[in-house]
Design an enzyme around this catalytic site. Sequence first.
Site: not given
Length: 399
Positions: A75, A123
């Site tokens: 990410k 998340d």
Amino acid sequence: MFILNTTADHGHPLDPTDANTLGLAAAEGVERHLRHRDNHAETPLIALPGLAGAVGVAAIHVKDEGQRLGLGSFKALGGAYAVIRLVLEEAGARLGRPADIEELHSREIRAIAGTMTFACATDGNHGRSVAQGAQLVGARAAIFVHAGVSDERVAAIARFGAEMIRVAGSYDDSVREAAQTAKERAWTVVSDTSWPGYERIPGLVMQGYTALVREALRQMAEPPTHVFIQAGVGGIAAAVAGYLALTLGEQRPVFTVVDPARAACLFETAKAGHPVTVPHDEPTVMAMLECYEPSLVAWRILSRVADAFMTVDEEDAVAVMRRLANPVDGDPAVIAGESGGVGLAGFLKAAADPAVKAALSIDATSRIFVVNTEGATDPGKYREIVGRSPAEVLSEGVA
């Protein structure tokens, strides 16, 4: 569960917008951007010949994104990249001329960035990337986290100076809350999922991910024949599948998307032939993949260039973490978080099922590529599952 892609779009060329987002020129631009990041280095491609021999394939290669840009996850390539691109675009608009990455730390650019706030739901890993990107350019970040995000992951984001906002409910609830609050306060949403009318920024996030597959292709002697990539909303799966299709054409590998059984939004979308929202079930240990609605852009890409969809269970995710920490036949240990090894878990499950193995044409000549999407981003959880800390696993070397 396993299904082949039987949608009407399967095998069709990518939409021109998606082809532009994930193509060679865009990927080269991402790599140019990365050269201006202080802690950038290509992540390792790890060969597991012992495991390959045990399973009966020619090769297994793992791209270890647990070592990416100090954030421990793939990410890191997406959110921060999108933030920087958006700051440069805003600076260009205000200055009346193009703003280049080389000017990123200039007084002019930082003054403009200081007026901007970037928001997202997460998340854990995407929010950390957005927060890091905002800190790098001198902007503000507001990160929305749902009830299931651990305090350790929240703290890891907050250390970049982000405002942390807790939201009751699931990841999808936090996505909606982030979008609504950002609209009210004129913040810029940098989401890794997309919805009607909101596609370009998630496209930039996916564009950032092309760097990992571009590096991997350079690091391999031969391109893979089979790829298994895990999916939450589908961003990394779409980025890898799309880039491989565009660069390898007819030689592209057989591509399988792997979902957690408890949050199988892409599997159920493929089964239905159109985007669907799956009902919330028990939380999954694969916390970074606990998403119940697919990204529309990701599905548009995957409906064309993914060949199969499958699910893995809780025990599969846990078993692969332990297997990577306790390697066989001289293979190196790999630190994989709860969601990191899910692509490999999917391959191992497929290889153990004769019908699935045949459907995917996996044999002794197959070269498998997977991505370890995260390291031990929650070290306490990692120790609980594996029984040792990441440092202890690495210090012990091979089994």
